[in-house]
Structures are given as C-alpha cells and as structure tokens.
Design an enzyme around this catalytic site. Structure first.
Site, PDB file in Angstrom:
ATOM      1  N   GLY A 138      -1.070  -3.021  -0.845  1.00 43.31           N
ATOM      2  CA  GLY A 138      -0.946  -3.243   0.603  1.00 43.31           C
ATOM      3  C   GLY A 138      -1.317  -4.676   0.950  1.00 43.31           C
ATOM      4  O   GLY A 138      -0.594  -5.373   1.673  1.00 43.31           O
ATOM      5  N   HIS A 139      -2.442  -5.139   0.410  1.00 40.40           N
ATOM      6  CA  HIS A 139      -2.844  -6.532   0.643  1.00 40.40           C
ATOM      7  C   HIS A 139      -1.789  -7.487   0.076  1.00 40.40           C
ATOM      8  O   HIS A 139      -1.443  -8.490   0.691  1.00 40.40           O
ATOM      9  CB  HIS A 139      -4.180  -6.826  -0.045  1.00 40.40           C
ATOM     10  CG  HIS A 139      -5.336  -6.029   0.458  1.00 40.40           C
ATOM     11  ND1 HIS A 139      -6.013  -5.133  -0.322  1.00 40.40           N
ATOM     12  CD2 HIS A 139      -5.955  -6.000   1.672  1.00 40.40           C
ATOM     13  CE1 HIS A 139      -7.003  -4.587   0.374  1.00 40.40           C
ATOM     14  NE2 HIS A 139      -6.986  -5.094   1.589  1.00 40.40           N
ATOM     15  N   ASP A 171      -3.840  -0.158   9.624  1.00 43.29           N
ATOM     16  CA  ASP A 171      -4.941  -0.116  10.594  1.00 43.29           C
ATOM     17  C   ASP A 171      -4.331  -0.386  11.967  1.00 43.29           C
ATOM     18  O   ASP A 171      -4.463  -1.472  12.531  1.00 43.29           O
ATOM     19  CB  ASP A 171      -6.005  -1.137  10.209  1.00 43.29           C
ATOM     20  CG  ASP A 171      -6.615  -0.803   8.853  1.00 43.29           C
ATOM     21  OD1 ASP A 171      -7.495   0.052   8.800  1.00 43.29           O
ATOM     22  OD2 ASP A 171      -6.159  -1.362   7.837  1.00 43.29           O
ATOM     23  N   SER A 206      -5.297   2.001  -0.150  1.00 45.91           N
ATOM     24  CA  SER A 206      -6.547   1.652   0.532  1.00 45.91           C
ATOM     25  C   SER A 206      -7.598   1.349  -0.517  1.00 45.91           C
ATOM     26  O   SER A 206      -7.628   1.984  -1.578  1.00 45.91           O
ATOM     27  CB  SER A 206      -7.020   2.835   1.401  1.00 45.91           C
ATOM     28  OG  SER A 206      -8.370   2.652   1.782  1.00 45.91           O
ATOM     29  N   GLN A 245      -6.413  -1.535  14.916  1.00 45.09           N
ATOM     30  CA  GLN A 245      -6.970  -2.873  14.675  1.00 45.09           C
ATOM     31  C   GLN A 245      -5.959  -3.962  15.053  1.00 45.09           C
ATOM     32  O   GLN A 245      -6.308  -4.937  15.734  1.00 45.09           O
ATOM     33  CB  GLN A 245      -7.350  -2.983  13.202  1.00 45.09           C
ATOM     34  CG  GLN A 245      -7.767  -4.372  12.754  1.00 45.09           C
ATOM     35  CD  GLN A 245      -8.299  -4.342  11.327  1.00 45.09           C
ATOM     36  OE1 GLN A 245      -9.437  -3.933  11.108  1.00 45.09           O
ATOM     37  NE2 GLN A 245      -7.506  -4.768  10.371  1.00 45.09           N
ATOM     38  N   MET A 290     -10.970  -7.477   3.191  1.00 46.62           N
ATOM     39  CA  MET A 290     -12.334  -7.220   2.718  1.00 46.62           C
ATOM     40  C   MET A 290     -12.347  -7.114   1.192  1.00 46.62           C
ATOM     41  O   MET A 290     -13.273  -6.542   0.616  1.00 46.62           O
ATOM     42  CB  MET A 290     -12.873  -5.946   3.358  1.00 46.62           C
ATOM     43  CG  MET A 290     -12.985  -6.102   4.880  1.00 46.62           C
ATOM     44  SD  MET A 290     -14.054  -4.887   5.626  1.00 46.62           S
ATOM     45  CE  MET A 290     -13.209  -3.396   5.205  1.00 46.62           C
ATOM     46  N   GLY A 291     -11.315  -7.640   0.545  1.00 43.99           N
ATOM     47  CA  GLY A 291     -11.286  -7.646  -0.918  1.00 43.99           C
ATOM     48  C   GLY A 291     -10.925  -6.293  -1.495  1.00 43.99           C
ATOM     49  O   GLY A 291     -10.388  -5.431  -0.793  1.00 43.99           O
ATOM     50  N   HIS A 351      -5.256  -4.554  -3.150  1.00 38.77           N
ATOM     51  CA  HIS A 351      -4.288  -3.607  -3.705  1.00 38.77           C
ATOM     52  C   HIS A 351      -2.894  -4.004  -3.224  1.00 38.77           C
ATOM     53  O   HIS A 351      -2.725  -5.077  -2.605  1.00 38.77           O
ATOM     54  CB  HIS A 351      -4.657  -2.181  -3.297  1.00 38.77           C
ATOM     55  CG  HIS A 351      -4.891  -2.011  -1.825  1.00 38.77           C
ATOM     56  ND1 HIS A 351      -3.903  -2.216  -0.878  1.00 38.77           N
ATOM     57  CD2 HIS A 351      -6.009  -1.698  -1.123  1.00 38.77           C
ATOM     58  CE1 HIS A 351      -4.398  -1.998   0.326  1.00 38.77           C
ATOM     59  NE2 HIS A 351      -5.676  -1.700   0.212  1.00 38.77           N
ATOM     60  N   GLN A 395     -19.076  -4.482  10.765  1.00 36.90           N
ATOM     61  CA  GLN A 395     -18.133  -3.400  11.078  1.00 36.90           C
ATOM     62  C   GLN A 395     -18.406  -2.140  10.272  1.00 36.90           C
ATOM     63  O   GLN A 395     -17.570  -1.241  10.232  1.00 36.90           O
ATOM     64  CB  GLN A 395     -16.687  -3.879  10.899  1.00 36.90           C
ATOM     65  CG  GLN A 395     -16.273  -4.153   9.478  1.00 36.90           C
ATOM     66  CD  GLN A 395     -14.903  -4.813   9.404  1.00 36.90           C
ATOM     67  OE1 GLN A 395     -14.740  -5.976   9.771  1.00 36.90           O
ATOM     68  NE2 GLN A 395     -13.900  -4.074   8.974  1.00 36.90           N
TER      69      GLN A 395
HETATM   70  P1  AMP Z   1      -8.947  -4.326   4.514  1.00 41.46           P
HETATM   71  O1  AMP Z   1      -9.247  -5.127   3.290  1.00 41.46           O
HETATM   72  O2  AMP Z   1      -8.895  -2.851   4.272  1.00 41.46           O
HETATM   73  O3  AMP Z   1      -9.753  -4.739   5.716  1.00 41.46           O
HETATM   74  O4  AMP Z   1      -7.446  -4.695   4.884  1.00 41.46           O
HETATM   75  C1  AMP Z   1      -7.058  -6.023   5.079  1.00 41.46           C
HETATM   76  C2  AMP Z   1      -5.685  -6.044   5.705  1.00 41.46           C
HETATM   77  O5  AMP Z   1      -4.763  -5.373   4.842  1.00 41.46           O
HETATM   78  C3  AMP Z   1      -5.651  -5.313   7.051  1.00 41.46           C
HETATM   79  O6  AMP Z   1      -4.815  -6.020   7.953  1.00 41.46           O
HETATM   80  C4  AMP Z   1      -5.059  -3.983   6.681  1.00 41.46           C
HETATM   81  O7  AMP Z   1      -4.382  -3.359   7.754  1.00 41.46           O
HETATM   82  C5  AMP Z   1      -4.092  -4.374   5.583  1.00 41.46           C
HETATM   83  N1  AMP Z   1      -3.812  -3.217   4.733  1.00 41.46           N
HETATM   84  C6  AMP Z   1      -4.709  -2.364   4.172  1.00 41.46           C
HETATM   85  N2  AMP Z   1      -4.071  -1.372   3.529  1.00 41.46           N
HETATM   86  C7  AMP Z   1      -2.747  -1.586   3.693  1.00 41.46           C
HETATM   87  C8  AMP Z   1      -1.555  -0.906   3.271  1.00 41.46           C
HETATM   88  N3  AMP Z   1      -1.623   0.212   2.549  1.00 41.46           N
HETATM   89  N4  AMP Z   1      -0.362  -1.408   3.633  1.00 41.46           N
HETATM   90  C9  AMP Z   1      -0.291  -2.543   4.380  1.00 41.46           C
HETATM   91  N5  AMP Z   1      -1.365  -3.239   4.809  1.00 41.46           N
HETATM   92  C10 AMP Z   1      -2.579  -2.765   4.479  1.00 41.46           C
END
Ligand code: AMP
Length: 276
Positions: free
Chosen positions: A33-34, A146, A181, A149, A27-28, A31, A58
């Site tokens: 994690g992405h 997640d 996050s 998810q 969702m942009g 960071h 969502q």
């Molecule tokens: P989001 O943009 O928050 O929907 O996350 C997109 C993807 O990145 C999802 O599969 C999340 O589970 C993953 N993601 C988000 N935060 C982290 C993190 N801290 N470490 C690893 N993957 C992450």
C-alpha cells in the site's frame, strides 16, 4: 538517497530541489500500500520525500509499544523506488522541548475514528501540519485506506490555506481482499484467516447497494450480518455515511462511504469502500 534525521537537514536538502516535491507520510513498516503511494509520487514529482515516523500523539501507549517497526526494510523499499529523501526523525526532533501547538479539525474529525479513538485524528493533523511546515511539499500522497484521515487532512489544507495538493490513492489489497496494513503482521494465523471478513462484509454491503438498496440501515445490517459469521471478529463500528461530510445517512442519494472498524484479538483493523 538521503536518510535524514533533523528538520534542519531536510530544509537544507530540499532548498532548490526540483519541483513539484511529492511527500508520502508514513509510520514505516512499509508494505505494498505504501509502495503504491511512493510509486505514484515518483511518477508525478521530480523530488520524492518519504517520511517515516511513528507518531506518539496519535496512539495510546499500549498500541504505540506494539506498533511494528523495521527501518532497514523500509529503506530497502525506498531505495528500490528511487526515493530522493527519507526523513526519519526521532521524537524530540518532531516535538522539541516546548512544542505546544495542536491542530484540531472540527466535526469531520469527531466521527468514526475520532469517536472510537479520542485524540487520534488531532494527533494526525498536528504531526502532518508540522511535517508540511518542515518539508514544504507541493503534493502529499495519502491512502483511501484511511478514508477519514484523507478527508480530515483535506479540510485542514483548505481551512488553513496551505498551498498543497492532496492526492488520494486507492486501497491496495492482498489477493484475498484484506487491505494491506502494517498491523496485519501482528495477527495470529487464525486471526489473519478471519480478517478476510472485513472486505467480504463491505462487498456484501456494496452488492446490496448495486442491487438497488438505498436504505443506509439496510446496508449497515448487511455488513453486520456478514461480520457476525466470523466469531473472531469483534465489531467496533459499521458506518454508512455521506462520502464528503461523513454524516451518517438514512437514505443514500449521492456518494457514500461504507466503513468499518473490527478487532481481532488486540489488533484493530479498519477498511472502507466508496459507493458512487
Ligand atoms: P500508515 O503508515 O499506516 O500511517 O500509512 C501511511 C499512508 O499509507 C497513509 O496515507 C495510508 O492511508 C496509506 N496506506 C496504508 N495502507 C494502505 C493500503 N493498503 N493501500 C493504500 N494506501 C495505504
């Protein structure tokens, strides 16, 4: 790197692309994690696609309005990671007039986040199924951050016989343990300091488990006790569930998922650890 806005452009760009095609749905507000998901996809797939879309299905309206967005910075990261295609469509390209399909996974999606945020996971599976239809990836990369998810998406893939491998990647954390996050940037300085309690509480539960505790209630209590020490933390749920079915456990006999959702002011954060 192509930055594409329409289903048609994406199909055209990926026709004949080298396979496997690796897809990273996001969702942009990207960071570290992405980035870890993108790096993993890049290392395993000759074609890497990143999807950036804040999915209105969502979210509740208030949450949608405040969700962080920074496409310019996102594109800088994607270029640095040598992404081939960024698909960042407007809402009416994902949900054109007449769109009338919903994908709902059953009981697995009714627990935890499904119970706390009705409709949330249905919004996720609907958009992910749509995206899979547009991109036709061979692999899709999701974060264990997640945890529910990724399990729900795996269930959907299996049930609908979608020929896609789901790759679950470990949670990336800040040096103080807080899971990266997009929502962390919405925290005030005090809330950011308080947010370290999420990981500390999970670790307290895991430590008890490592010391031999096998009562799920005792582990939930250990997590709650640690959270109670932080006055800014408003607990939504603490769960100790079967790692696969997410059914709440009485006694831990196999792999378990310790997870929680906590509010700091208006910002809701989730985190989890697997006990295995
Ligand atoms: P989001 O943009 O928050 O929907 O996350 C997109 C993807 O990145 C999802 O599969 C999340 O589970 C993953 N993601 C988000 N935060 C982290 C993190 N801290 N470490 C690893 N993957 C992450």
């Amino acid at each position: 790197m192509d930055v594409l806005r329409s289903r048609r452009e994406v199909r055209a760009a990926l026709a004949g692309a080298a396979r496997p095609i690796g897809l990273v749905p996001t969702m942009g507000a990207l960071h570290e994690g992405h980035r870890s998901l993108i790096t993993r996809a890049r290392s395993e797939c000759p074609t890497t696609v990143v999807w950036i879309f804040v999915n209105p299905r969502q979210f509740r309206a208030a949450d949608l309005a405040t969700y962080p967005r920074d496409e310019a910075a996102d594109l800088v990261m994607c270029r640095a990671e040598a992404v081939d295609v960024v698909f960042a469509p407007p809402v009416d390209e994902v949900y054109p007039a007449g769109f009338d399909t919903s994908v709902r996974v059953g009981s697995l999606a009714d627990r935890l986040e499904g119970a706390a945020r009705p409709g949330h996971l249905e919004g996720v599976t609907t958009v992910v199924a749509t995206l899979f239809g547009v991109v036709g990836p061979d692999r899709a990369y999701f974060g264990e951050k997640d945890a529910q998810q990724v399990r729900v998406v795996r269930r959907m893939i299996a049930d609908l016989a979608m020929p896609i491998e789901i790759v679950a990647c470990p949670t990336v954390r800040e040096p103080d343990g807080l899971a990266c996050s997009s929502r962390n940037g919405l925290l005030t300085a005090d809330q950011r300091a308080a947010a370290t309690v999420l990981y500390r509480a999970l670790v307290a539960g895991r430590d008890a488990w490592r010391d031999g505790e096998r009562s799920a209630d005792a582990l939930r209590s250990a997590v709650r006790a640690a959270l109670a020490a932080e006055p800014l933390a408003d607990v939504d749920y603490v769960s100790c569930a079967d790692d696969e079915t997410l059914v709440e456990l009485t006694t831990i006999e196999g792999p378990a998922l310790l997870s929680l959702a906590v509010r700091l002011g208006t910002v809701r954060l989730i985190d989890s650890l697997t006990l295995a």
